[in-house]
Design a protein around this motif. Structure first.
Motif, PDB file in Angstrom:
ATOM      1  N   THR A 150      -6.300  -4.643 -18.133  1.00  0.00           N
ATOM      2  CA  THR A 150      -6.810  -3.321 -18.518  1.00  0.00           C
ATOM      3  C   THR A 150      -6.940  -2.383 -17.322  1.00  0.00           C
ATOM      4  O   THR A 150      -6.757  -1.170 -17.457  1.00  0.00           O
ATOM      5  CB  THR A 150      -8.195  -3.445 -19.171  1.00  0.00           C
ATOM      6  N   ASN A 151      -7.265  -2.930 -16.163  1.00  0.00           N
ATOM      7  CA  ASN A 151      -7.486  -2.088 -14.984  1.00  0.00           C
ATOM      8  C   ASN A 151      -7.503  -2.964 -13.741  1.00  0.00           C
ATOM      9  O   ASN A 151      -7.475  -4.196 -13.827  1.00  0.00           O
ATOM     10  CB  ASN A 151      -8.795  -1.313 -15.090  1.00  0.00           C
ATOM     11  N   GLY A 152      -7.546  -2.328 -12.581  1.00  0.00           N
ATOM     12  CA  GLY A 152      -7.573  -3.087 -11.332  1.00  0.00           C
ATOM     13  C   GLY A 152      -8.149  -2.265 -10.201  1.00  0.00           C
ATOM     14  O   GLY A 152      -8.408  -1.066 -10.346  1.00  0.00           O
ATOM     15  N   VAL A 153      -8.358  -2.923  -9.081  1.00  0.00           N
ATOM     16  CA  VAL A 153      -8.841  -2.228  -7.887  1.00  0.00           C
ATOM     17  C   VAL A 153      -8.138  -2.821  -6.676  1.00  0.00           C
ATOM     18  O   VAL A 153      -7.988  -4.035  -6.554  1.00  0.00           O
ATOM     19  CB  VAL A 153     -10.380  -2.330  -7.748  1.00  0.00           C
ATOM     20  N   VAL A 154      -7.653  -1.938  -5.803  1.00  0.00           N
ATOM     21  CA  VAL A 154      -7.034  -2.337  -4.541  1.00  0.00           C
ATOM     22  C   VAL A 154      -8.069  -2.115  -3.444  1.00  0.00           C
ATOM     23  O   VAL A 154      -8.704  -1.062  -3.377  1.00  0.00           O
ATOM     24  CB  VAL A 154      -5.769  -1.492  -4.242  1.00  0.00           C
ATOM     25  N   LEU A 155      -8.234  -3.112  -2.574  1.00  0.00           N
ATOM     26  CA  LEU A 155      -9.275  -3.057  -1.556  1.00  0.00           C
ATOM     27  C   LEU A 155      -8.694  -2.987  -0.158  1.00  0.00           C
ATOM     28  O   LEU A 155      -7.685  -3.618   0.153  1.00  0.00           O
ATOM     29  CB  LEU A 155     -10.168  -4.300  -1.663  1.00  0.00           C
ATOM     30  N   SER A 156      -9.348  -2.207   0.690  1.00  0.00           N
ATOM     31  CA  SER A 156      -8.950  -2.119   2.090  1.00  0.00           C
ATOM     32  C   SER A 156      -9.524  -3.289   2.875  1.00  0.00           C
ATOM     33  O   SER A 156     -10.617  -3.778   2.565  1.00  0.00           O
ATOM     34  CB  SER A 156      -9.466  -0.809   2.697  1.00  0.00           C
ATOM     35  N   ARG A 157      -8.794  -3.723   3.887  1.00  0.00           N
ATOM     36  CA  ARG A 157      -9.323  -4.721   4.808  1.00  0.00           C
ATOM     37  C   ARG A 157      -9.763  -4.057   6.108  1.00  0.00           C
ATOM     38  O   ARG A 157     -10.008  -4.727   7.100  1.00  0.00           O
ATOM     39  CB  ARG A 157      -8.257  -5.781   5.086  1.00  0.00           C
ATOM     40  N   GLY A 158      -9.829  -2.749   6.104  1.00  0.00           N
ATOM     41  CA  GLY A 158     -10.280  -2.024   7.284  1.00  0.00           C
ATOM     42  C   GLY A 158      -9.292  -0.990   7.790  1.00  0.00           C
ATOM     43  O   GLY A 158      -9.668  -0.030   8.453  1.00  0.00           O
ATOM     44  N   ASP A 159      -8.007  -1.176   7.479  1.00  0.00           N
ATOM     45  CA  ASP A 159      -6.986  -0.231   7.900  1.00  0.00           C
ATOM     46  C   ASP A 159      -6.787   0.792   6.783  1.00  0.00           C
ATOM     47  O   ASP A 159      -6.098   0.538   5.798  1.00  0.00           O
ATOM     48  CB  ASP A 159      -5.671  -0.967   8.179  1.00  0.00           C
ATOM     49  N   MET A 160      -7.371   1.980   6.952  1.00  0.00           N
ATOM     50  CA  MET A 160      -7.331   2.986   5.902  1.00  0.00           C
ATOM     51  C   MET A 160      -5.932   3.569   5.716  1.00  0.00           C
ATOM     52  O   MET A 160      -5.590   4.048   4.638  1.00  0.00           O
ATOM     53  CB  MET A 160      -8.342   4.093   6.195  1.00  0.00           C
ATOM     54  N   ASP A 161      -5.118   3.529   6.755  1.00  0.00           N
ATOM     55  CA  ASP A 161      -3.740   4.016   6.632  1.00  0.00           C
ATOM     56  C   ASP A 161      -2.965   3.176   5.623  1.00  0.00           C
ATOM     57  O   ASP A 161      -2.179   3.707   4.827  1.00  0.00           O
ATOM     58  CB  ASP A 161      -3.035   3.996   7.991  1.00  0.00           C
ATOM     59  N   GLU A 162      -3.175   1.859   5.668  1.00  0.00           N
ATOM     60  CA  GLU A 162      -2.493   0.987   4.709  1.00  0.00           C
ATOM     61  C   GLU A 162      -2.921   1.313   3.285  1.00  0.00           C
ATOM     62  O   GLU A 162      -2.096   1.329   2.366  1.00  0.00           O
ATOM     63  CB  GLU A 162      -2.796  -0.479   5.026  1.00  0.00           C
ATOM     64  N   LEU A 163      -4.206   1.573   3.100  1.00  0.00           N
ATOM     65  CA  LEU A 163      -4.715   1.904   1.774  1.00  0.00           C
ATOM     66  C   LEU A 163      -4.130   3.232   1.290  1.00  0.00           C
ATOM     67  O   LEU A 163      -3.731   3.361   0.120  1.00  0.00           O
ATOM     68  CB  LEU A 163      -6.246   1.976   1.793  1.00  0.00           C
ATOM     69  N   GLU A 164      -4.043   4.209   2.179  1.00  0.00           N
ATOM     70  CA  GLU A 164      -3.489   5.512   1.809  1.00  0.00           C
ATOM     71  C   GLU A 164      -2.009   5.408   1.470  1.00  0.00           C
ATOM     72  O   GLU A 164      -1.513   6.093   0.569  1.00  0.00           O
ATOM     73  CB  GLU A 164      -3.711   6.508   2.942  1.00  0.00           C
ATOM     74  N   GLN A 165      -1.285   4.560   2.187  1.00  0.00           N
ATOM     75  CA  GLN A 165       0.130   4.357   1.883  1.00  0.00           C
ATOM     76  C   GLN A 165       0.316   3.773   0.484  1.00  0.00           C
ATOM     77  O   GLN A 165       1.176   4.204  -0.285  1.00  0.00           O
ATOM     78  CB  GLN A 165       0.768   3.436   2.928  1.00  0.00           C
ATOM     79  N   ALA A 166      -0.511   2.788   0.171  1.00  0.00           N
ATOM     80  CA  ALA A 166      -0.447   2.186  -1.161  1.00  0.00           C
ATOM     81  C   ALA A 166      -0.819   3.205  -2.230  1.00  0.00           C
ATOM     82  O   ALA A 166      -0.178   3.272  -3.296  1.00  0.00           O
ATOM     83  CB  ALA A 166      -1.375   0.975  -1.229  1.00  0.00           C
ATOM     84  N   LYS A 167      -1.832   4.006  -1.964  1.00  0.00           N
ATOM     85  CA  LYS A 167      -2.271   5.017  -2.931  1.00  0.00           C
ATOM     86  C   LYS A 167      -1.154   6.021  -3.212  1.00  0.00           C
ATOM     87  O   LYS A 167      -0.918   6.406  -4.368  1.00  0.00           O
ATOM     88  CB  LYS A 167      -3.505   5.739  -2.407  1.00  0.00           C
ATOM     89  N   ALA A 168      -0.455   6.453  -2.160  1.00  0.00           N
ATOM     90  CA  ALA A 168       0.638   7.420  -2.324  1.00  0.00           C
ATOM     91  C   ALA A 168       1.757   6.844  -3.184  1.00  0.00           C
ATOM     92  O   ALA A 168       2.310   7.527  -4.058  1.00  0.00           O
ATOM     93  CB  ALA A 168       1.165   7.844  -0.952  1.00  0.00           C
ATOM     94  N   LYS A 169       2.110   5.590  -2.950  1.00  0.00           N
ATOM     95  CA  LYS A 169       3.182   4.955  -3.723  1.00  0.00           C
ATOM     96  C   LYS A 169       2.769   4.771  -5.186  1.00  0.00           C
ATOM     97  O   LYS A 169       3.583   4.970  -6.096  1.00  0.00           O
ATOM     98  CB  LYS A 169       3.551   3.614  -3.099  1.00  0.00           C
ATOM     99  N   LEU A 170       1.523   4.387  -5.405  1.00  0.00           N
ATOM    100  CA  LEU A 170       1.034   4.234  -6.770  1.00  0.00           C
ATOM    101  C   LEU A 170       1.032   5.578  -7.492  1.00  0.00           C
ATOM    102  O   LEU A 170       1.424   5.669  -8.666  1.00  0.00           O
ATOM    103  CB  LEU A 170      -0.376   3.633  -6.766  1.00  0.00           C
ATOM    104  N   ALA A 171       0.605   6.624  -6.791  1.00  0.00           N
ATOM    105  CA  ALA A 171       0.577   7.956  -7.394  1.00  0.00           C
ATOM    106  C   ALA A 171       1.984   8.440  -7.731  1.00  0.00           C
ATOM    107  O   ALA A 171       2.216   9.047  -8.790  1.00  0.00           O
ATOM    108  CB  ALA A 171      -0.111   8.941  -6.448  1.00  0.00           C
TER     109      ALA A 171
END
Length: 270
Positions: A150-171
């Motif tokens: 139904t839903n999910g959450v992606v978590l950062s391990r401390g590197d916010m750039d990696e999280l932003e990259q994933a967010k951009a691709k998902l968007a």
């Protein structure tokens, strides 16, 4: 028939900062107003079974909106919206590039793709020591359950750039709606779904309009529901954007912000 509807986020809103307890004052305010045809709902990003743990701290008359609106209590029973297998598999491929931890949920079960540090999962509001999580070791295992998510959450391990990259691709995929309950995570929700869409459906089913609706929240994943109520209330500890979007600001979660607002509003009505 209910005179009013009240929707409450959990982490940073109804719950104390340990993510587990409801204050005596908040509980008393809820129970008192329930006796006067005010219907309460928890509105959270947590999965259904995990949200029931908090519901049990109150009473069964409190309804549930969970998984950021993908799973909620309707008048005819639980209503569920799925992310879709294609979307889930894409999210897995994107997060595996940098081995970002991802948690995936059905109403009853939870899965993780990378080992998640306890404090990170707890802060994301999707963790409870008594609740079991199953590891997804590869794409083949994921495909066996992808159609149930139904839903999910992606978590950062401390590197916010990696999280932003994933967010951009998902968007860029345009296959799902993205939100966040904090700066270190990405909430993944089915398209055209959020807490606000669940509230709209409940308002229609309960015949209660926005003028008789309250919402309380503190995080970015509460913005959708802020638009569905005349009494949209940001917590004192809420993020700036939520405070700007809400029509009111109350005390912090640690100072019983929900009870403070409701007691003041209803002091002369009941």
């Amino acid at each position: 028939m209910s005179k009013y509807l009240v929707f409450m986020d959990l982490d940073g809103t109804l719950l104390s900062s340990d993510h587990k307890h409801i204050s005596v004052r908040n509980k008393a305010a809820i129970e008192t107003l329930q006796q006067h045809d005010v219907r309460f709902y928890i509105a959270t990003g947590r999965m259904y079974e995990l949200a029931k743990i908090t519901q049990n701290l109150l009473n069964p008359e409190v309804g549930l909106i969970t998984s950021n609106g993908a799973v909620f209590d309707g008048v005819s029973g639980r209503e569920v919206t799925l992310m879709g297998s294609k979307t889930v598999e894409l999210a897995y491929q994107i997060t595996q590039v940098n081995k970002l931890p991802m948690m995936l949920f059905t109403p009853e079960k939870a899965y993780f793709t990378e080992k998640i540090p306890h404090f990170i999962a707890q802060n994301a509001g999707n963790f409870d020591e008594a609740f079991g999580y199953k590891e997804i070791a590869n794409l083949k295992e994921l495909q066996q359950v992808a159609g149930e998510i139904t839903n999910g959450v992606v978590l950062s391990r401390g590197d916010m750039d990696e999280l932003e990259q994933a967010k951009a691709k998902l968007a860029d995929s345009k296959l799902l709606r993205l939100s966040s309950s904090g700066p270190d995570n990405i909430e993944m929700i089915p398209l055209k779904t959020d807490k606000g869409t669940a509230i709209q459906q409940i308002q229609w089913e309960q015949h209660v309009d926005a003028a008789h609706t309250f919402v309380f929240g503190d995080g970015m994943n509460d913005l959708g529901m802020m638009k569905q109520a005349k009494y949209s209330v940001a917590m004192g500890n809420g993020v700036k954007t939520v405070k700007e979007q809400a029509n009111y600001v109350t005390d912090t979660n640690e100072k019983d912000g929900i009870a403070t607002f409701l007691e003041n509003f209803f002091k002369d009505e009941f």
